[in-house]
Write a protein that holds these residues in place. Structure first.
Motif, mmCIF file in Angstrom:
data_model
loop_
_atom_site.group_PDB
_atom_site.id
_atom_site.type_symbol
_atom_site.label_atom_id
_atom_site.label_comp_id
_atom_site.label_asym_id
_atom_site.label_seq_id
_atom_site.Cartn_x
_atom_site.Cartn_y
_atom_site.Cartn_z
ATOM 1 N N THR A 152 46.329 57.820 41.786
ATOM 2 C CA THR A 152 45.671 56.793 42.577
ATOM 3 C C THR A 152 46.534 55.542 42.555
ATOM 4 O O THR A 152 47.398 55.400 41.678
ATOM 5 N N ALA A 153 46.307 54.654 43.498
ATOM 6 C CA ALA A 153 47.104 53.425 43.577
ATOM 7 C C ALA A 153 46.371 52.286 42.890
ATOM 8 O O ALA A 153 45.170 52.102 43.069
ATOM 9 N N LEU A 154 47.121 51.524 42.099
ATOM 10 C CA LEU A 154 46.601 50.291 41.536
ATOM 11 C C LEU A 154 46.678 49.202 42.601
ATOM 12 O O LEU A 154 47.263 49.403 43.668
ATOM 13 N N GLY A 155 46.141 48.043 42.298
ATOM 14 C CA GLY A 155 46.133 46.944 43.247
ATOM 15 C C GLY A 155 47.505 46.419 43.606
ATOM 16 O O GLY A 155 47.675 45.768 44.638
ATOM 17 N N ASN A 156 48.509 46.706 42.765
ATOM 18 C CA ASN A 156 49.877 46.268 43.064
ATOM 19 C C ASN A 156 50.679 47.358 43.766
ATOM 20 O O ASN A 156 51.872 47.190 44.002
ATOM 21 N N GLY A 157 50.032 48.485 44.080
ATOM 22 C CA GLY A 157 50.708 49.570 44.782
ATOM 23 C C GLY A 157 51.266 50.662 43.884
ATOM 24 O O GLY A 157 51.603 51.742 44.371
ATOM 25 N N ASP A 158 51.389 50.393 42.587
ATOM 26 C CA ASP A 158 51.874 51.430 41.670
ATOM 27 C C ASP A 158 50.915 52.611 41.675
ATOM 28 O O ASP A 158 49.697 52.437 41.729
ATOM 29 N N ARG A 159 51.458 53.820 41.588
ATOM 30 C CA ARG A 159 50.631 55.020 41.510
ATOM 31 C C ARG A 159 50.585 55.480 40.061
ATOM 32 O O ARG A 159 51.603 55.534 39.380
ATOM 33 N N VAL A 160 49.366 55.801 39.621
ATOM 34 C CA VAL A 160 49.154 56.257 38.245
ATOM 35 C C VAL A 160 48.199 57.442 38.278
ATOM 36 O O VAL A 160 47.505 57.678 39.274
ATOM 37 N N PHE A 208 32.606 43.509 40.861
ATOM 38 C CA PHE A 208 33.676 43.813 41.816
ATOM 39 C C PHE A 208 34.889 42.927 41.534
ATOM 40 O O PHE A 208 36.034 43.391 41.603
ATOM 41 N N ASP A 209 34.642 41.649 41.215
ATOM 42 C CA ASP A 209 35.744 40.761 40.813
ATOM 43 C C ASP A 209 36.462 41.331 39.594
ATOM 44 O O ASP A 209 37.701 41.357 39.531
ATOM 45 N N LEU A 210 35.675 41.802 38.621
ATOM 46 C CA LEU A 210 36.237 42.343 37.386
ATOM 47 C C LEU A 210 37.086 43.576 37.671
ATOM 48 O O LEU A 210 38.191 43.728 37.136
ATOM 49 N N GLY A 211 36.601 44.463 38.527
ATOM 50 C CA GLY A 211 37.380 45.647 38.899
ATOM 51 C C GLY A 211 38.660 45.264 39.613
ATOM 52 O O GLY A 211 39.718 45.857 39.375
ATOM 53 N N ALA A 212 38.578 44.255 40.480
ATOM 54 C CA ALA A 212 39.778 43.783 41.184
ATOM 55 C C ALA A 212 40.779 43.215 40.195
ATOM 56 O O ALA A 212 41.990 43.411 40.334
ATOM 57 N N ASP A 213 40.289 42.514 39.189
ATOM 58 C CA ASP A 213 41.151 41.958 38.151
ATOM 59 C C ASP A 213 41.843 43.083 37.384
ATOM 60 O O ASP A 213 43.069 43.097 37.219
ATOM 61 N N LEU A 214 41.054 44.050 36.929
ATOM 62 C CA LEU A 214 41.620 45.144 36.132
ATOM 63 C C LEU A 214 42.604 46.015 36.913
ATOM 64 O O LEU A 214 43.527 46.573 36.330
ATOM 65 N N CYS A 215 42.427 46.136 38.212
ATOM 66 C CA CYS A 215 43.307 47.037 38.979
ATOM 67 C C CYS A 215 44.654 46.392 39.294
ATOM 68 O O CYS A 215 45.523 47.046 39.860
ATOM 69 N N ARG A 216 44.840 45.113 38.937
ATOM 70 C CA ARG A 216 46.115 44.426 39.168
ATOM 71 C C ARG A 216 46.782 44.102 37.839
ATOM 72 O O ARG A 216 46.484 43.082 37.217
ATOM 73 N N PRO A 255 47.917 36.424 45.729
ATOM 74 C CA PRO A 255 47.476 36.245 44.336
ATOM 75 C C PRO A 255 46.236 37.084 44.042
ATOM 76 O O PRO A 255 45.300 37.118 44.837
ATOM 77 N N PRO A 256 46.253 37.788 42.914
ATOM 78 C CA PRO A 256 45.114 38.649 42.583
ATOM 79 C C PRO A 256 43.893 37.826 42.185
ATOM 80 O O PRO A 256 44.005 36.688 41.747
ATOM 81 N N LEU A 257 42.748 38.424 42.351
ATOM 82 C CA LEU A 257 41.495 37.823 41.931
ATOM 83 C C LEU A 257 41.377 38.028 40.426
ATOM 84 O O LEU A 257 41.509 39.149 39.944
ATOM 85 N N ARG A 258 41.139 36.966 39.689
ATOM 86 C CA ARG A 258 40.999 37.047 38.239
ATOM 87 C C ARG A 258 39.633 36.496 37.826
ATOM 88 O O ARG A 258 39.127 35.556 38.432
ATOM 89 N N MET A 259 39.051 37.098 36.802
ATOM 90 C CA MET A 259 37.818 36.574 36.225
ATOM 91 C C MET A 259 38.116 35.206 35.623
ATOM 92 O O MET A 259 39.219 34.976 35.111
ATOM 93 N N VAL A 260 37.125 34.313 35.668
ATOM 94 C CA VAL A 260 37.318 32.950 35.166
ATOM 95 C C VAL A 260 36.214 32.600 34.166
ATOM 96 O O VAL A 260 35.151 33.230 34.133
ATOM 97 N N GLU A 261 36.471 31.575 33.394
ATOM 98 C CA GLU A 261 35.563 31.158 32.327
ATOM 99 C C GLU A 261 34.160 30.849 32.842
ATOM 100 O O GLU A 261 33.162 31.138 32.173
ATOM 101 N N SER A 262 34.045 30.260 34.025
ATOM 102 C CA SER A 262 32.721 29.881 34.534
ATOM 103 C C SER A 262 31.817 31.098 34.737
ATOM 104 O O SER A 262 30.586 30.974 34.663
#
Length: 190
Positions: free
Chosen positions: A17-25, A68-76, A88-95
C-alpha cells in the motif's frame, strides 16, 4: 480536497500500500498497522454514536474528525522533511490533546470517585465506549511500538493516551453518571 472517482485501483493486489508520501510498504507494515487501527477505532466511535445524544454525540463527532487527522499524521513518515514538503502534512497538535483533557475534567467532576474496578457494560452506549477505549489502547500501543523505530509525532501518542481515558470517563457518564456501572467483584465465581 480529496476526490475519489474510482474506489479500487488494483495497486494493492500484491500486498503493498502507499503511504502519504508515496512510498510503498507491505500492508502489514508497523506504520500501516498503527493508522489502520486508528481507522478501526474511528469505526467503533461511529457505532457508539448510534446511542449518543446531544453533547456527547458532538464530542464523538469531533473525535472522529481528530482520528482522521491522526491517521493522516501517521501515514506521513519523515517528520523532519515537513518544512520541505510541497504539501505540508497534517499533524496532530497540542490543542487537540488539551481539548480532550478539558472534556475529561468536566465529565469527571460530575462523577463519584471509583471504589472498585468496573466491567465494560451497563448501557449500550457505555458498552460501545468501553470497546472504543480498548481499541484506542491498541492504537496507542502500536503507535508507541512504531515510535521505537521510526519518527512519530509525540502528539499522536499523547492524544491516544488521553482518548482512552476520555472513553473510560464517558462510559461512566453513559451509565447514569456511574450509578449503573457494573462493578468487578474479585473472585466472585470461585
Amino acid at each position: 480536497m480529496v476526490v475519489l472517482n474510482k474506489i479500487y485501483t488494483r495497486t494493492g493486489d500484491k500486498g503493498t500500500t502507499a503511504l502519504g508520501n508515496g512510498d510503498r510498504v507491505a500492508k502489514f507494515d508497523a506504520r500501516v498497522n498503527a493508522y489502520g487501527t486508528s481507522d478501526e477505532l474511528n469505526a467503533t466511535v461511529g457505532m457508539a454514536r448510534l446511542y449518543a445524544a446531544d453533547e456527547m454525540d458532538a464530542q464523538l463527532s469531533a473525535i472522529q474528525n481528530d482520528l482522521f487527522d491522526l491517521g493522516a499524521d501517521l501515514c506521513r513518515p519523515e517528520m523532519d522533511k515537513d518544512a520541505e514538503s510541497e504539501y505540508p502534512p497534517l499533524r496532530m497538535v497540542e490543542s487537540q490533546v488539551t481539548r480532550l483533557e478539558a472534556e475529561i475534567d468536566a465529565m469527571n467532576a460530575t462523577l463519584e470517585p471509583l471504589r472498585s474496578f468496573i466491567l465494560p457494560g451497563g448501557s449500550s452506549l457505555s458498552a460501545h465506549l468501553h470497546l472504543c477505549r480498548t481499541v484506542a489502547r491498541r492504537a496507542e500501543r502500536l503507535s508507541v511500538e512504531l515510535s521505537r523505530s521510526e519518527d512519530v509525532n509525540p502528539q499522536v501518542i499523547m492524544y491516544l493516551n488521553r482518548l482512552s481515558d476520555w472513553f473510560f470517563v464517558a462510559a461512566r457518564i453513559a451509565n447514569d453518571a456511574g450509578k449503573a456501572d457494573v462493578l468487578w467483584v474479585p473472585g466472585a465465581n470461585r
